[in-house]
Write a protein that holds these residues in place. Sequence first.
Motif, PDB file in Angstrom:
ATOM      1  N   SER A  86       0.861  -1.175   0.000  1.00 50.46           N
ATOM      2  CA  SER A  86       0.000   0.000   0.000  1.00 50.46           C
ATOM      3  C   SER A  86       0.899   1.227   0.000  1.00 50.46           C
ATOM      4  CB  SER A  86      -0.897  -0.008   1.242  1.00 50.46           C
ATOM      5  OG  SER A  86      -1.593   1.209   1.362  1.00 50.46           O
ATOM      6  N   ARG A  87       0.760   2.057  -1.029  1.00 47.52           N
ATOM      7  CA  ARG A  87       1.584   3.269  -1.129  1.00 47.52           C
ATOM      8  C   ARG A  87       0.709   4.477  -1.404  1.00 47.52           C
ATOM      9  NH1 ARG A  87       5.559  -0.071  -4.375  1.00 47.52           N
ATOM     10  NH2 ARG A  87       7.181  -0.541  -2.864  1.00 47.52           N
ATOM     11  N   CYS A  88       1.178   5.623  -0.941  1.00 45.32           N
ATOM     12  CA  CYS A  88       0.473   6.877  -1.150  1.00 45.32           C
ATOM     13  C   CYS A  88       1.515   7.974  -1.348  1.00 45.32           C
ATOM     14  CB  CYS A  88      -0.414   7.184   0.058  1.00 45.32           C
ATOM     15  SG  CYS A  88      -1.402   8.695  -0.132  1.00 45.32           S
ATOM     16  N   VAL A  89       1.182   8.982  -2.138  1.00 45.73           N
ATOM     17  CA  VAL A  89       2.137  10.065  -2.368  1.00 45.73           C
ATOM     18  C   VAL A  89       2.340  10.924  -1.120  1.00 45.73           C
ATOM     19  CG1 VAL A  89       1.906  10.181  -4.862  1.00 45.73           C
ATOM     20  CG2 VAL A  89       0.345  11.471  -3.444  1.00 45.73           C
ATOM     21  N   CYS A  90       1.552  10.721  -0.083  1.00 43.38           N
ATOM     22  CA  CYS A  90       1.752  11.447   1.174  1.00 43.38           C
ATOM     23  C   CYS A  90       2.944  10.878   1.946  1.00 43.38           C
ATOM     24  CB  CYS A  90       0.499  11.414   2.037  1.00 43.38           C
ATOM     25  SG  CYS A  90       0.154   9.808   2.796  1.00 43.38           S
ATOM     26  N   GLY A  91       3.508   9.741   1.480  1.00 43.53           N
ATOM     27  CA  GLY A  91       4.644   9.136   2.143  1.00 43.53           C
ATOM     28  C   GLY A  91       4.351   7.777   2.744  1.00 43.53           C
ATOM     29  N   ARG A  92       3.128   7.386   2.741  1.00 44.61           N
ATOM     30  CA  ARG A  92       2.744   6.073   3.285  1.00 44.61           C
ATOM     31  C   ARG A  92       3.304   4.974   2.393  1.00 44.61           C
ATOM     32  NH1 ARG A  92      -1.759   3.506   5.811  1.00 44.61           N
ATOM     33  NH2 ARG A  92      -2.353   1.625   4.703  1.00 44.61           N
ATOM     34  N   ASP A  93       3.933   3.971   3.004  1.00 38.16           N
ATOM     35  CA  ASP A  93       4.493   2.839   2.272  1.00 38.16           C
ATOM     36  C   ASP A  93       4.482   1.630   3.204  1.00 38.16           C
ATOM     37  OD1 ASP A  93       5.792   1.070   0.626  1.00 38.16           O
ATOM     38  OD2 ASP A  93       7.631   2.233   0.459  1.00 38.16           O
ATOM     39  N   ARG A  94       3.488   0.768   3.042  1.00 38.16           N
ATOM     40  CA  ARG A  94       3.339  -0.393   3.921  1.00 38.16           C
ATOM     41  C   ARG A  94       3.221  -1.658   3.084  1.00 38.16           C
ATOM     42  NH1 ARG A  94      -0.711   2.142   8.437  1.00 38.16           N
ATOM     43  NH2 ARG A  94       0.732   3.769   9.058  1.00 38.16           N
ATOM     44  N   SER A  95       3.635  -2.773   3.664  1.00 32.54           N
ATOM     45  CA  SER A  95       3.531  -4.043   2.953  1.00 32.54           C
ATOM     46  C   SER A  95       3.100  -5.131   3.915  1.00 32.54           C
ATOM     47  CB  SER A  95       4.856  -4.404   2.287  1.00 32.54           C
ATOM     48  OG  SER A  95       5.866  -4.527   3.260  1.00 32.54           O
ATOM     49  N   ALA A  96       2.597  -6.223   3.353  1.00 36.90           N
ATOM     50  CA  ALA A  96       2.127  -7.345   4.165  1.00 36.90           C
ATOM     51  C   ALA A  96       2.408  -8.649   3.437  1.00 36.90           C
ATOM     52  CB  ALA A  96       0.629  -7.209   4.438  1.00 36.90           C
TER      53      ALA A  96
END
Length: 88
Positions: A46-56
């Motif tokens: 899950s990525r967002c241009v706000c800086g969020r970068d998560r994985s599972a």
Amino acid sequence: MSEPKGAARQGVRTACGSDPHGNDGRRLVAWLHIVVPRGAVPTATSRCVCGRDRSAIGRARVLALIDDHTAHRDTCPLRNPQEGRAAA
């Protein structure tokens, strides 16, 4: 050195056609990438241009990340800009 002559000096004309997709003002802000190979462990990012970068990794964690990604739509500062004192 001397100046270029002919086409090099004049430049090359290019034909720029219109964009077949157009610009309707929409742009990608966040995306969810899920991979579920047959007989293997699923993964998601899950990525967002706000800086969020998560994985599972794993079914339960991927399902949780999908829910988290969906909830991020309501809290993302780029999708829901706050004005006034609340932003400070």
